[in-house]
Design an enzyme around this catalytic site. Sequence first.
Site, PDB file in Angstrom:
ATOM      1  N   PRO A 105       0.771  -1.255   0.000  1.00 25.75           N
ATOM      2  CG  PRO A 105       0.037  -0.931   2.198  1.00 25.75           C
ATOM      3  CD  PRO A 105       0.751  -1.915   1.307  1.00 25.75           C
ATOM      4  CB  CYS A 106       3.131   2.844  -2.403  1.00 28.34           C
ATOM      5  SG  CYS A 106       2.340   2.476  -3.974  1.00 28.34           S
ATOM      6  CG  HIS A 107      -3.027   3.230  -1.461  1.00 27.67           C
ATOM      7  ND1 HIS A 107      -2.682   1.896  -1.646  1.00 27.67           N
ATOM      8  CD2 HIS A 107      -3.970   3.236  -0.470  1.00 27.67           C
ATOM      9  CE1 HIS A 107      -3.399   1.152  -0.815  1.00 27.67           C
ATOM     10  NE2 HIS A 107      -4.180   1.931  -0.100  1.00 27.67           N
TER      11      HIS A 107
END
Length: 199
Positions: free
Chosen positions: A168-170
């Site tokens: 989850p780089c978001h």
Amino acid sequence: MNDLSPLASSPDDAGVLARLQQRLAADAAAEGLLDLAYTTVDSPVGPLLLAATPRGLVRVAYASEDHDQVLDTLAHRLSPRILRAPDRLDPVARELEEYFAGRRRTFDVDLDLSLSHGFRSLVQRHLPEIGYGETRSYGEVAALVGNPKAVRAVGTACATNPLPVVVPCHRVLRADGSLGGYIGGADAKTTLLRLEAAA
């Protein structure tokens, strides 16, 4: 990249070709000739390309990345023995569907992290520690991985994450709370953050 679907001229032909492609994928896997399986799935952030090696999911790609180009890059970097094999990616597709429906907060599929190295790999391995519905700044992630001054390098690691959504780089934002860059674009990042905030 063997996809036989363009050869189909009628629904009956499409069914026959789908079965042939499924058999080809099964035979290739049984003979140890399938190094990379891929498929595409629909999602609220557009079609996603999923690719896996025998070790696990190796790539998730947005349409904006050009799926054909992504497959070509995978063929050069990992193996030319690549084939559309949706069955191999059913568990990933199911978990993504559950995630987008708000019924899943973490992913349990095996991951192949071989596309990233060094500091980028270190950052990407720590991103799942940011919980569902939470966010961290690039600076906070730099501190998390033990290098508080490496804020720009964290940004690069997030921007080159080969497994967006699943890793989850978001959930990483600028220090002022603004979005920052995202491989799928600002709209996709906003959609994912809103989805998680609503749960």
